[in-house]
Design an enzyme around this catalytic site. Structure first.
Site, PDB file in Angstrom:
ATOM      1  N   GLU A  29      -1.046   4.859  -0.830  1.00 37.64           N
ATOM      2  CA  GLU A  29      -0.008   4.616   0.176  1.00 37.64           C
ATOM      3  C   GLU A  29       1.359   5.015  -0.379  1.00 37.64           C
ATOM      4  OE1 GLU A  29      -0.841   0.480   0.645  1.00 37.64           O
ATOM      5  OE2 GLU A  29      -2.699   0.886   1.716  1.00 37.64           O
ATOM      6  N   GLU A  60      -6.785   0.087   2.739  1.00 36.40           N
ATOM      7  CA  GLU A  60      -7.209   0.084   1.332  1.00 36.40           C
ATOM      8  C   GLU A  60      -8.690   0.403   1.143  1.00 36.40           C
ATOM      9  OE1 GLU A  60      -5.066  -2.171   2.544  1.00 36.40           O
ATOM     10  OE2 GLU A  60      -3.261  -1.757   1.387  1.00 36.40           O
ATOM     11  N   PHE A  83      -0.174  -2.945  -4.713  1.00 28.77           N
ATOM     12  CA  PHE A  83      -0.224  -4.196  -5.472  1.00 28.77           C
ATOM     13  C   PHE A  83      -1.693  -4.535  -5.697  1.00 28.77           C
ATOM     14  CE2 PHE A  83       3.758  -4.260  -3.186  1.00 28.77           C
ATOM     15  CZ  PHE A  83       4.670  -4.859  -4.057  1.00 28.77           C
ATOM     16  N   ASP A  85      -3.027  -7.201  -5.527  1.00 23.90           N
ATOM     17  CA  ASP A  85      -3.414  -8.208  -4.539  1.00 23.90           C
ATOM     18  C   ASP A  85      -4.126  -7.585  -3.335  1.00 23.90           C
ATOM     19  OD1 ASP A  85      -1.212 -10.517  -5.548  1.00 23.90           O
ATOM     20  OD2 ASP A  85      -0.614  -8.424  -5.809  1.00 23.90           O
ATOM     21  N   PHE A  86      -3.859  -6.306  -3.064  1.00 28.12           N
ATOM     22  CA  PHE A  86      -4.447  -5.663  -1.885  1.00 28.12           C
ATOM     23  C   PHE A  86      -5.904  -5.246  -2.112  1.00 28.12           C
ATOM     24  CE2 PHE A  86       0.037  -3.896  -0.628  1.00 28.12           C
ATOM     25  CZ  PHE A  86       0.516  -5.196  -0.561  1.00 28.12           C
ATOM     26  N   ILE A  87      -6.390  -5.426  -3.314  1.00 32.47           N
ATOM     27  CA  ILE A  87      -7.777  -5.043  -3.580  1.00 32.47           C
ATOM     28  C   ILE A  87      -8.737  -5.868  -2.719  1.00 32.47           C
ATOM     29  CG2 ILE A  87      -8.205  -6.650  -5.508  1.00 32.47           C
ATOM     30  CD1 ILE A  87      -9.467  -3.010  -5.223  1.00 32.47           C
ATOM     31  N   HIS A 129       1.647 -10.849  -3.652  1.00 31.84           N
ATOM     32  CA  HIS A 129       2.141  -9.625  -4.298  1.00 31.84           C
ATOM     33  C   HIS A 129       2.435  -9.832  -5.777  1.00 31.84           C
ATOM     34  CE1 HIS A 129       3.003  -8.768  -0.035  1.00 31.84           C
ATOM     35  NE2 HIS A 129       3.079  -7.487  -0.339  1.00 31.84           N
TER      36      HIS A 129
END
Lengths: 323, 320
Positions: A29, A60, A83, A85-87, A129
């Site tokens: 992104e 994602e 980030f 966290d987006f996994i 995040h």
């Protein structure tokens, strides 16, 4: 040798590998003209164009899946999530698909991909995040986990990661991007699975990762003034984990503190301590200590966030408590 | 579009029979306790994989599903290595480590069956991205079910493919049920192909029990993809004769429905077309059926006589 930031070192690693290998490309992104959420891919779009520095929709699963699918069909993607966290949005593509393909397919496929993700607290980005999730990735057979603390390590580890024929999770700490250090201009690799003794010492081993390496070095300086000699070991990658170097250090110092920014419970330190317990328990003269984040989501408000992040003071206190 | 030549027609007839015979053998040996784990059979859906893969080259790629035997066979998978894998043997495609749901042969473009519903879409997008990146004219086909069409991963892949005009053909096998849940309970629409309009790509409903209809629709979509004109979404309406998995009591669907669909069996339907149009003789078809039967028997014999993996193999191939 030139001084460069951690961010510049990462950028240089990608540029060098893209120059060297036409199959290497960047996907994520806002990695293009925008240069990436934190600016790590700056300038690469202008140099390599939109075909090799590919902006994606904010999806994602599609990013990670496209990385896995292009890797298994012969390319060498370097994917970025803004980030770590987006996994959560993309986990299946990583842990059920990319991580397991080689094994499930009887060794007849390879998945040479790197997934770069910034993690860590410190910019008041709150609970979604700011996490440090390395323990999640360590737990999945089939993927490797790199977690550099210095600009020098960042460049060498990223080049190794890109050349790896396995999926590599590459965890950058967002508070380290501006940290400077000596970084050669030329290409070099640091093998995954080789720890680095960042400071030699005789009395206590502190195994620290990512930003906590810097806190550990600061703590070691403080403790030296009180006559305590601290050895700081940075594993640099958590899978594979160089437990030999850690165990050797503990055999020398007879004391262990593990420091990381991930929450303590079931964190990466638990594995490091278990390895030492299995291989060198008899050498320990004191109980081991963990310096880690408390077991709560990362808070927003600056004083709370600062209280959440374990720092040099906590390491100093942990070391002193052993004596 | 010009109709396929005789060689292709007979090859498709053979592939459908191969899938039928292979799956029938799996059914039999699973019931006999010789196949461990789960198997999801493709019986009744043979025309979809066959018609679709007949349009592909060896260098084209597919992503498959947990009901993947048909796709793998149609894409050129070796029966012996497939059957040995399903039996959990060392000689299988995946050395016995994957089983029915993970058969793969990346060298002929089979990027894996997949145990995760909707797992294949993003992978297919990645494979298609490889083709585009390399300026190659290879195409990827993503097989997915009606259940998978509701997954976010599938929607993300459709979006990516359309935004980037990837050489990707999405083939939805709508067999009416996501495990036990009928389509009417899992989505408000009748035709999954309608979703194509949201991604500005062609969406076509195809009779999934008519191998020629499938061949024709997929040919068009594959040609379009090869020419760089982007993805398509084809919905092949079909039906699975067996339960979701072997052992599924199928209490969720009426027997009459199964009978109705079995009457639309794609194989005799195709045979009749071939004979009526004089494109094949009964003797030619019989010879193909006989040959396929033998191939399946040999595959079973190969699987049964193959050793299990050695325990020392447990930790092999975790990493490259």
């Amino acid at each position: 040798m030139a001084k460069k930031t951690y961010l510049q070192a990462l950028n240089e690693a990608m540029r060098l590998e893209m120059e060297r290998d036409a199959d290497v490309f960047i996907i994520g992104e806002d990695v293009g003209k925008f240069g990436g959420c934190f600016g790590v891919t700056q300038g690469l779009f202008d140099k390599f164009g939109s075909e090799r520095v590919i902006d994606t929709p904010i999806t994602e699963s599609a990013i990670v899946g496209a990385a896995v699918g292009s890797a298994v069909s012969g390319l060498r993607p370097v994917a970025e999530l803004m980030f770590v966290d987006f996994i959560g949005c993309a986990l299946d593509q990583l842990f059920n698909q990319g991580a397991k393909m080689r094994y499930m397919f009887g060794g007849k496929a390879k998945v040479p991909m790197t997934l770069r993700m910034p993690q860590g607290a410190g910019v008041c980005a709150a609970a979604q995040h700011s996490q440090s999730l390395e323990a999640w990735f360590m737990h999945i057979p089939g993927i490797k986990v790199a977690i550099p603390s210095t600009p020098y390590d960042a460049k060498g580890l990223l080049i190794s990661a890109i050349r790896e024929d396995n999926p590599v999770i590459f965890l950058e700490h967002k508070m380290l991007y501006g940290v400077e250090g000596e970084v050669p201009d030329e290409s070099y690799t640091i093998p995954l699975g080789k720890a680095d003794v960042k400071r030699e010492g005789a009395d206590v081993t502190v195994v620290a990762t990512s930003r906590m390496v810097h806190s550990a070095l600061e703590a070691a300086e403080t403790l030296a003034a009180s006559g305590i000699s601290v050895e700081v070991v940075d594993p640099r990658s958590l899978q594979p984990l160089d437990s030999d170097t850690i165990v050797e250090s503990v055999k020398k110092t007879h004391a262990l503190v593990v420091a990381h920014e991930a929450v303590g419970f079931a964190g990466p330190g638990a594995e490091i301590i278990a390895q030492v317990a299995e291989k060198a328990l008899d050498y320990l003269d004191a109980p081991v200590k963990r310096v880690a984040a408390p077991f709560c989501p990362v808070p927003f408000s600056p004083p709370l966030e600062q209280a959440f992040i374990p720092g040099a003071d906590a390491i100093v206190a942990a070391v002193k408590s052993l004596r | 579009m010009k109709s396929p030549d005789k060689k292709v027609l007979l090859s498709m007839f053979g592939t459908m029979h191969k899938i039928r015979a292979f799956e029938t053998a799996c059914q039999e040996f699973f019931a006999a306790g010789k196949i461990p784990g789960f198997v999801h059979l493709y019986l009744g859906e043979e025309a979809v994989a066959t018609g679709a893969c007949a349009t592909l080259r060896k260098t084209d790629m597919i992503t498959s599903t947990h009901r993947g035997h048909g796709h793998c066979l149609a894409k050129g998978g070796d029966l012996k290595f497939m059957m040995a894998e399903i039996f959990g043997r060392k000689t299988g495609y995946c050395k016995g480590k994957g089983g029915s749901m993970h058969i793969a042969d990346v060298h002929i473009g089979i990027l894996g069956a997949n145990g995760i519903v909707g797992g294949g879409g993003p992978l297919a997008a990645g494979a298609a991205l490889s083709s585009k990146y390399r300026k190659s004219d290879t195409v990827t086909v993503c097989f997915f079910g009606d259940g998978a069409s509701n997954q976010g991963t599938t929607q993300e892949a459709l979006n990516l493919a359309s935004a980037w005009k990837l050489p990707l053909v999405f083939i939805n096998e709508n067999n009416g049920y996501g495990i036990s849940c009928p389509q009417s309970k899992s989505m408000a629409i009748t035709d999954i192909a309608d979703r194509a309009s949201a991604y500005d790509m062609p969406g076509v409903v195809v009779d999934g029990n008519d191998v020629l209809a499938v061949y024709e629709a997929v040919s068009e979509a594959v040609n379009r993809a090869r020419q760089g004109k982007g993805p398509s979404l084809l919905e092949c309406k079909t039906y699975r004769w067996r339960g979701h998995f072997e052992g599924d009591p199928t209490v969720y669907r009426p027997e009459s429905e199964l009978k109705e669909w079995m009457a639309k069996d794609p194989i005799p339907r195709f045979a009749k077309k071939l004979l009526d149009s004089k494109q094949a003789t009964q003797a030619e078809l019989d010879a193909i059926v006989g040959g396929v039967k033998k191939e399946v028997e040999e595959a079973v014999a190969f699987a049964e006589s193959s050793p299990y993996p050695e325990l020392a193999d447990l930790l092999e191939d975790v990493y490259a």
